[in-house]
Write a protein that holds these residues in place. Structure first.
Motif, PDB file in Angstrom:
ATOM      1  N   ARG A  92       0.836  -1.205   0.000  1.00 34.46           N
ATOM      2  CA  ARG A  92       0.000   0.000   0.000  1.00 34.46           C
ATOM      3  C   ARG A  92       0.868   1.252   0.000  1.00 34.46           C
ATOM      4  N   SER A  93       1.904   1.264   0.814  1.00 32.86           N
ATOM      5  CA  SER A  93       2.809   2.413   0.861  1.00 32.86           C
ATOM      6  C   SER A  93       3.477   2.624  -0.490  1.00 32.86           C
ATOM      7  N   LEU A  94       3.922   1.533  -1.093  1.00 38.56           N
ATOM      8  CA  LEU A  94       4.573   1.643  -2.403  1.00 38.56           C
ATOM      9  C   LEU A  94       3.608   2.216  -3.431  1.00 38.56           C
ATOM     10  N   ARG A  95       2.365   1.777  -3.395  1.00 34.86           N
ATOM     11  CA  ARG A  95       1.367   2.281  -4.338  1.00 34.86           C
ATOM     12  C   ARG A  95       1.198   3.797  -4.194  1.00 34.86           C
ATOM     13  N   LEU A  96       1.179   4.293  -2.959  1.00 33.67           N
ATOM     14  CA  LEU A  96       1.015   5.727  -2.715  1.00 33.67           C
ATOM     15  C   LEU A  96       2.253   6.515  -3.148  1.00 33.67           C
ATOM     16  N   VAL A  97       3.433   5.962  -2.894  1.00 34.66           N
ATOM     17  CA  VAL A  97       4.665   6.635  -3.312  1.00 34.66           C
ATOM     18  C   VAL A  97       4.727   6.729  -4.832  1.00 34.66           C
ATOM     19  N   LEU A  98       4.371   5.653  -5.505  1.00 35.51           N
ATOM     20  CA  LEU A  98       4.418   5.636  -6.969  1.00 35.51           C
ATOM     21  C   LEU A  98       3.411   6.609  -7.569  1.00 35.51           C
ATOM     22  N   LEU A  99       2.266   6.777  -6.919  1.00 31.78           N
ATOM     23  CA  LEU A  99       1.259   7.714  -7.431  1.00 31.78           C
ATOM     24  C   LEU A  99       1.801   9.136  -7.484  1.00 31.78           C
ATOM     25  N   ARG A 100       2.710   9.482  -6.563  1.00 31.94           N
ATOM     26  CA  ARG A 100       3.306  10.821  -6.589  1.00 31.94           C
ATOM     27  C   ARG A 100       4.078  11.066  -7.876  1.00 31.94           C
ATOM     28  N   HIS A 101       4.488   9.984  -8.517  1.00 33.13           N
ATOM     29  CA  HIS A 101       5.276  10.099  -9.741  1.00 33.13           C
ATOM     30  C   HIS A 101       4.485   9.690 -10.981  1.00 33.13           C
ATOM     31  N   GLY A 102       3.173   9.567 -10.809  1.00 32.51           N
ATOM     32  CA  GLY A 102       2.316   9.246 -11.949  1.00 32.51           C
ATOM     33  C   GLY A 102       2.398   7.797 -12.395  1.00 32.51           C
ATOM     34  N   VAL A 103       2.877   6.896 -11.541  1.00 29.88           N
ATOM     35  CA  VAL A 103       3.018   5.477 -11.889  1.00 29.88           C
ATOM     36  C   VAL A 103       1.947   4.678 -11.155  1.00 29.88           C
ATOM     37  N   ARG A 104       1.135   3.948 -11.902  1.00 25.90           N
ATOM     38  CA  ARG A 104       0.072   3.137 -11.317  1.00 25.90           C
ATOM     39  C   ARG A 104       0.597   1.737 -11.017  1.00 25.90           C
ATOM     40  N   PHE A 105       0.268   1.250  -9.825  1.00 28.18           N
ATOM     41  CA  PHE A 105       0.771  -0.043  -9.367  1.00 28.18           C
ATOM     42  C   PHE A 105      -0.398  -0.869  -8.867  1.00 28.18           C
ATOM     43  N   ARG A 106      -0.739  -1.933  -9.600  1.00 26.76           N
ATOM     44  CA  ARG A 106      -1.872  -2.784  -9.241  1.00 26.76           C
ATOM     45  C   ARG A 106      -1.451  -4.254  -9.328  1.00 26.76           C
ATOM     46  N   PRO A 107      -0.699  -4.754  -8.354  1.00 28.72           N
ATOM     47  CA  PRO A 107      -0.296  -6.164  -8.391  1.00 28.72           C
ATOM     48  C   PRO A 107      -1.505  -7.070  -8.173  1.00 28.72           C
ATOM     49  N   PRO A 108      -1.440  -8.307  -8.665  1.00 33.63           N
ATOM     50  CA  PRO A 108      -2.583  -9.234  -8.525  1.00 33.63           C
ATOM     51  C   PRO A 108      -2.652  -9.899  -7.158  1.00 33.63           C
ATOM     52  N   TRP A 109      -1.973  -9.349  -6.174  1.00 34.32           N
ATOM     53  CA  TRP A 109      -2.062  -9.840  -4.799  1.00 34.32           C
ATOM     54  C   TRP A 109      -1.902  -8.653  -3.855  1.00 34.32           C
ATOM     55  N   ILE A 110      -2.290  -8.818  -2.602  1.00 30.89           N
ATOM     56  CA  ILE A 110      -2.247  -7.698  -1.661  1.00 30.89           C
ATOM     57  C   ILE A 110      -1.339  -7.953  -0.459  1.00 30.89           C
ATOM     58  N   ASP A 111      -0.882  -9.207  -0.297  1.00 32.83           N
ATOM     59  CA  ASP A 111       0.007  -9.539   0.814  1.00 32.83           C
ATOM     60  C   ASP A 111       0.653 -10.885   0.521  1.00 32.83           C
ATOM     61  N   PHE A 112       1.450 -11.389   1.460  1.00 37.68           N
ATOM     62  CA  PHE A 112       2.123 -12.667   1.257  1.00 37.68           C
ATOM     63  C   PHE A 112       1.121 -13.797   1.027  1.00 37.68           C
ATOM     64  N   THR A 113       0.078 -13.817   1.862  1.00 43.48           N
ATOM     65  CA  THR A 113      -0.898 -14.911   1.780  1.00 43.48           C
ATOM     66  C   THR A 113      -1.577 -14.964   0.424  1.00 43.48           C
ATOM     67  N   SER A 114      -2.026 -13.816  -0.058  1.00 47.83           N
ATOM     68  CA  SER A 114      -2.694 -13.796  -1.367  1.00 47.83           C
ATOM     69  C   SER A 114      -1.706 -14.029  -2.505  1.00 47.83           C
ATOM     70  N   PHE A 115      -0.411 -13.699  -2.289  1.00 51.82           N
ATOM     71  CA  PHE A 115       0.604 -14.017  -3.296  1.00 51.82           C
ATOM     72  C   PHE A 115       0.750 -15.541  -3.413  1.00 51.82           C
ATOM     73  N   LYS A 116       0.738 -16.220  -2.275  1.00 51.30           N
ATOM     74  CA  LYS A 116       0.828 -17.686  -2.307  1.00 51.30           C
ATOM     75  C   LYS A 116      -0.384 -18.287  -3.009  1.00 51.30           C
ATOM     76  N   GLU A 117      -1.559 -17.762  -2.735  1.00 52.30           N
ATOM     77  CA  GLU A 117      -2.764 -18.235  -3.409  1.00 52.30           C
ATOM     78  C   GLU A 117      -2.649 -18.009  -4.919  1.00 52.30           C
ATOM     79  N   TYR A 118      -2.037 -16.880  -5.273  1.00 51.98           N
ATOM     80  CA  TYR A 118      -1.871 -16.555  -6.697  1.00 51.98           C
ATOM     81  C   TYR A 118      -0.944 -17.557  -7.369  1.00 51.98           C
ATOM     82  N   TRP A 119       0.214 -17.834  -6.729  1.00 51.14           N
ATOM     83  CA  TRP A 119       1.155 -18.724  -7.410  1.00 51.14           C
ATOM     84  C   TRP A 119       0.638 -20.167  -7.467  1.00 51.14           C
ATOM     85  N   LEU A 120      -0.135 -20.562  -6.458  1.00 50.97           N
ATOM     86  CA  LEU A 120      -0.716 -21.897  -6.500  1.00 50.97           C
ATOM     87  C   LEU A 120      -1.724 -22.032  -7.644  1.00 50.97           C
ATOM     88  N   ALA A 121      -2.380 -20.952  -7.983  1.00 49.20           N
ATOM     89  CA  ALA A 121      -3.377 -20.960  -9.059  1.00 49.20           C
ATOM     90  C   ALA A 121      -2.752 -20.720 -10.436  1.00 49.20           C
TER      91      ALA A 121
END
Length: 288
Positions: A82-111
């Motif tokens: 979340r912090s990274l997303r806000l920092v990047l917005l200051r520079h006009g860069v949109r950041f939308r990863p397909p996971w929101i934390d470690f747990t959802s990242f694991k769910e993502y890679w399993l799928a």
């Protein structure tokens, strides 16, 4: 701030006898949270964005390779993204990863065929973070090649605190500007520099005719022009007074222009910075 600056050493109570005295190296979440709210004073915010992106990418790579290697909790992994997303917005860069934390990242890679292959998981992370780093590095290149003018004077600052602060804000805003709205705001910062100059050099006791009311600070061409008249009396001040009026008019034009871009606002910003240094040189000459 660079990559290493985002980590700190903390005491590890689980470390055995003979472990390194400096403790465990962990991501500094207090610093990460602060950067999300505002840039670090005196730091290059674009460098910080790059360093933070690499640091958080490293945490996710560690989690995808060996969960025991991560330095933050699952909850902190969410806050870091979340912090990274806000920092990047200051520079006009949109950041939308397909996971929101470690747990959802694991769910993502399993799928997505990441089970049993840390290389596949690293590839997933690279697909998310590499485009972001490329955009930031492109902005960094633009920052280097499109830096605002630097005066020929050897000094790093004018010695007028308010003016120096406004010029620094102008430089930082110009570096991060991408859209028309951003460039209009650069024009607004140009006006801010002029008003800071107006407040600094104009002396009502000597620059205001007797019986008259001093003009307000935003009447920059009048106030700065009066200062120039005092410092350079006679016909020799005509061109310099004209420069003041043109710089003021250009800054206000960029502030309201629906077509403001990097070239036009860069010229306006260069003009007010050079004007500030001209006025500073005049003041120094008056002391000699």
């Amino acid at each position: 701030m660079r990559f290493d600056d985002f980590f700190q050493q903390v005491h590890d109570p689980d470390s055995g006898w003979g472990a390194a005295e400096e403790g465990k190296r962990v991501l500094n979440m207090e610093l990460v949270d602060h950067l999300a709210k505002e840039p670090i004073v005196g730091d290059n915010d674009l460098d910080s964005a790059i360093g933070l992106t690499r640091a958080i990418r490293g945490e996710y790579e560690s989690y995808g390779t060996n969960e025991a290697q991560v330095t933050i909790t699952n909850e902190q992994s969410h806050d870091a993204l979340r912090s990274l997303r806000l920092v990047l917005l200051r520079h006009g860069v949109r950041f939308r990863p397909p996971w929101i934390d470690f747990t959802s990242f694991k769910e993502y890679w399993l799928a997505h065929d990441g089970y049993g292959s840390w290389q596949a998981r690293r590839a997933m992370i690279g697909k998310v973070f590499e485009p972001i780093l490329e955009q930031l590095e492109q902005l960094q290149e633009r920052e280097i090649t499109n830096e605002l003018t630097r005066p020929v004077s050897p000094r790093d600052a004018l010695g007028w605190p308010m003016v120096d602060e406004y010029i620094q804000q102008l430089r930082e805003r110009f570096r991060s500007a991408l859209s028309v709205a951003d460039y209009k705001d650069v024009g607004n910062r140009c006006v801010g520099v002029l008003e800071a100059l107006s407040a600094t050099v104009y002396d009502p006791k000597t620059d205001c005719p007797e019986g008259s009311t001093p003009p307000p600070v935003d009447k920059t061409d009048i106030r700065i022009g009066a200062y120039i008249d005092r410092r350079l009396p006679g016909a020799s001040n005509q061109e310099l007074r004209g420069l003041v009026k043109k710089a003021s008019a250009l800054a206000h034009k960029m502030k309201h222009s629906p077509r403001a871009d990097r070239t036009s606002t860069g010229i306006a910003a260069d003009s007010v910075i050079l004007l500030a240094n001209i006025l500073r040189r005049l003041q120094e000459a008056g002391r000699s």
